[in-house]
Design a protein around this motif. Structure first.
Motif, PDB file in Angstrom:
ATOM      1  N   LEU A  11      41.597  44.332  32.765  1.00 18.60           N
ATOM      2  CA  LEU A  11      40.223  43.874  32.937  1.00 18.60           C
ATOM      3  C   LEU A  11      39.298  45.080  32.875  1.00 18.60           C
ATOM      4  O   LEU A  11      39.521  46.074  33.583  1.00 18.60           O
ATOM      5  CB  LEU A  11      40.075  43.169  34.284  1.00 18.60           C
ATOM      6  N   ARG A  12      38.299  44.977  32.011  1.00 20.11           N
ATOM      7  CA  ARG A  12      37.311  46.042  31.903  1.00 20.11           C
ATOM      8  C   ARG A  12      35.965  45.500  32.374  1.00 20.11           C
ATOM      9  O   ARG A  12      35.520  44.461  31.891  1.00 20.11           O
ATOM     10  CB  ARG A  12      37.170  46.512  30.462  1.00 20.11           C
ATOM     11  N   LEU A  13      35.354  46.199  33.313  1.00 16.64           N
ATOM     12  CA  LEU A  13      34.077  45.773  33.859  1.00 16.64           C
ATOM     13  C   LEU A  13      33.076  46.912  33.772  1.00 16.64           C
ATOM     14  O   LEU A  13      33.454  48.091  33.799  1.00 16.64           O
ATOM     15  CB  LEU A  13      34.232  45.348  35.325  1.00 16.64           C
ATOM     16  N   GLN A  14      31.834  46.550  33.702  1.00 20.20           N
ATOM     17  CA  GLN A  14      30.776  47.538  33.868  1.00 20.20           C
ATOM     18  C   GLN A  14      30.536  47.722  35.374  1.00 20.20           C
ATOM     19  O   GLN A  14      30.717  46.774  36.168  1.00 20.20           O
ATOM     20  CB  GLN A  14      29.485  47.080  33.197  1.00 20.20           C
ATOM     21  N   GLU A  15      30.126  48.887  35.759  1.00 23.85           N
ATOM     22  CA  GLU A  15      29.790  49.129  37.158  1.00 23.85           C
ATOM     23  C   GLU A  15      28.792  48.084  37.629  1.00 23.85           C
ATOM     24  O   GLU A  15      27.785  47.822  36.956  1.00 23.85           O
ATOM     25  CB  GLU A  15      29.197  50.526  37.318  1.00 23.85           C
ATOM     26  N   GLY A  16      29.095  47.449  38.767  1.00 28.56           N
ATOM     27  CA  GLY A  16      28.218  46.422  39.310  1.00 28.56           C
ATOM     28  C   GLY A  16      28.525  45.014  38.858  1.00 28.56           C
ATOM     29  O   GLY A  16      27.956  44.054  39.395  1.00 28.56           O
ATOM     30  N   GLU A  17      29.428  44.860  37.894  1.00 36.43           N
ATOM     31  CA  GLU A  17      29.765  43.532  37.351  1.00 36.43           C
ATOM     32  C   GLU A  17      30.912  42.930  38.163  1.00 36.43           C
ATOM     33  O   GLU A  17      32.073  43.328  38.024  1.00 36.43           O
ATOM     34  CB  GLU A  17      30.166  43.656  35.879  1.00 36.43           C
ATOM     35  N   SER A  18      30.639  41.964  38.984  1.00 32.74           N
ATOM     36  CA  SER A  18      31.646  41.359  39.867  1.00 32.74           C
ATOM     37  C   SER A  18      32.630  40.492  39.080  1.00 32.74           C
ATOM     38  O   SER A  18      32.272  39.911  38.043  1.00 32.74           O
ATOM     39  CB  SER A  18      30.959  40.515  40.936  1.00 32.74           C
ATOM     40  N   SER A  19      33.851  40.379  39.579  1.00 38.90           N
ATOM     41  CA  SER A  19      34.870  39.565  38.920  1.00 38.90           C
ATOM     42  C   SER A  19      35.995  39.265  39.910  1.00 38.90           C
ATOM     43  O   SER A  19      35.950  39.684  41.077  1.00 38.90           O
ATOM     44  CB  SER A  19      35.416  40.294  37.699  1.00 38.90           C
ATOM     45  N   SER A  20      37.002  38.525  39.432  1.00 37.91           N
ATOM     46  CA  SER A  20      38.137  38.155  40.278  1.00 37.91           C
ATOM     47  C   SER A  20      39.442  38.358  39.536  1.00 37.91           C
ATOM     48  O   SER A  20      39.519  38.138  38.323  1.00 37.91           O
ATOM     49  CB  SER A  20      38.041  36.689  40.698  1.00 37.91           C
ATOM     50  N   LEU A  21      40.469  38.757  40.290  1.00 38.90           N
ATOM     51  CA  LEU A  21      41.830  38.866  39.781  1.00 38.90           C
ATOM     52  C   LEU A  21      42.642  37.729  40.384  1.00 38.90           C
ATOM     53  O   LEU A  21      42.465  37.380  41.556  1.00 38.90           O
ATOM     54  CB  LEU A  21      42.452  40.200  40.205  1.00 38.90           C
ATOM     55  N   ASN A  22      43.553  37.179  39.573  1.00 39.91           N
ATOM     56  CA  ASN A  22      44.324  36.026  40.024  1.00 39.91           C
ATOM     57  C   ASN A  22      45.789  36.368  40.250  1.00 39.91           C
ATOM     58  O   ASN A  22      46.371  37.176  39.523  1.00 39.91           O
ATOM     59  CB  ASN A  22      44.228  34.905  38.994  1.00 39.91           C
ATOM     60  N   CYS A  23      46.382  35.764  41.265  1.00 42.47           N
ATOM     61  CA  CYS A  23      47.812  35.907  41.549  1.00 42.47           C
ATOM     62  C   CYS A  23      48.358  34.507  41.836  1.00 42.47           C
ATOM     63  O   CYS A  23      48.052  33.920  42.879  1.00 42.47           O
ATOM     64  CB  CYS A  23      48.027  36.818  42.748  1.00 42.47           C
TER      65      CYS A  23
END
Lengths: 111, 112
Positions: A11-23
């Motif tokens: 996963l590549r994000l820009q600084e400040g870009e919120s996201s979620s990882l799944n398990c």
């Protein structure tokens, strides 16, 4: 058979870009679900343990949640220093401490 | 400083050689674990020990051996029977009454 699957693989994000990882997991008798952070060439660093559906834990920009089939690691306003591989693991019943790990999600946060 | 130490950090082995990886902890933890990590794969359990002088096989024990003569030490021997030993090896430990395992810094083994 106990199994853990993490997504996405990277996963590549820009600084400040919120996201979620799944398990996603299948286990007979969940004793605990664990999140670790691993930097390249280093040992995993413990982040959270979750025990039952509905439980949530937070630490700085990270928040982990748990349902009966999956866990999410939410990253709010990430910074470049959050770049790492995040590992999810489950322990089933038996009190042996045997952990089943997913393959990890490698997060890169760009400034 | 309390913690888990692994040595050496890097290890090179020739074909047919046995090598021993060290894992020491001064956390007074009861249980100790050895995992193997390969690129793109999750950690896999090799052996574990919940008390001194007792240990059990994990999911990939073939070609490995361990001993647990002292509470603070859990060395892993990679024998010549292990066909693909090149990997990153991680040692972990925990208190028997708790669930969280803490990891050492790892040993990278390369077969030449």
């Amino acid at each position: 058979e106990d199994q853990v699957t993490q997504s996405p693989e990277a996963l590549r994000l820009q600084e400040g870009e919120s996201s979620s990882l799944n398990c996603s997991y299948t286990v007979s008798g969940l004793r605990g679900l664990f999140w670790y952070r691993q930097d390249p060439g280093k040992g995993p660093e413990f982040l959270f343990t979750l025990y039952s559906a509905g439980e949530e834990k937070e630490k700085e920009r990270l928040k982990a949640t748990l349902t009966k089939k999956e866990s999410f690691l939410h990253i709010t306003a990430p910074k470049p220093e959050d770049s790492a591989t995040y590992l999810c693991a489950v322990e089933g019943s038996g009190n042996t401490g045997k952990l089943i790990f997913g393959q990890g999600t490698t997060l890169q946060v760009k400034p | 400083d309390g913690g888990i130490t692994q040595s050496p950090k890097y290890l090179f082995r020739k074909e047919g050689q046995n090598v021993t990886l060290s894992c020491e902890q001064n956390l007074n933890h009861d249980a100790m674990y050895w995992y193997r990590q390969d690129p793109g794969q999750g950690l896999r359990l090799i052996y574990y020990s919940q008390i001194v002088n007792d240990f059990q096989k994990g999911d990939i024990a073939e070609g490995y051996s361990v001993s647990r003569e002292k509470k603070e030490s859990f060395p892993l021997t990679v024998t010549s029977a292990q066909k693909n030993p090149t990997a990153f090896y991680l040692c972990a430990s925990k208190m028997r009454a708790t669930d969280t395992q803490y990891f050492g810094p790892g040993t990278r083994l390369t077969v030449l």
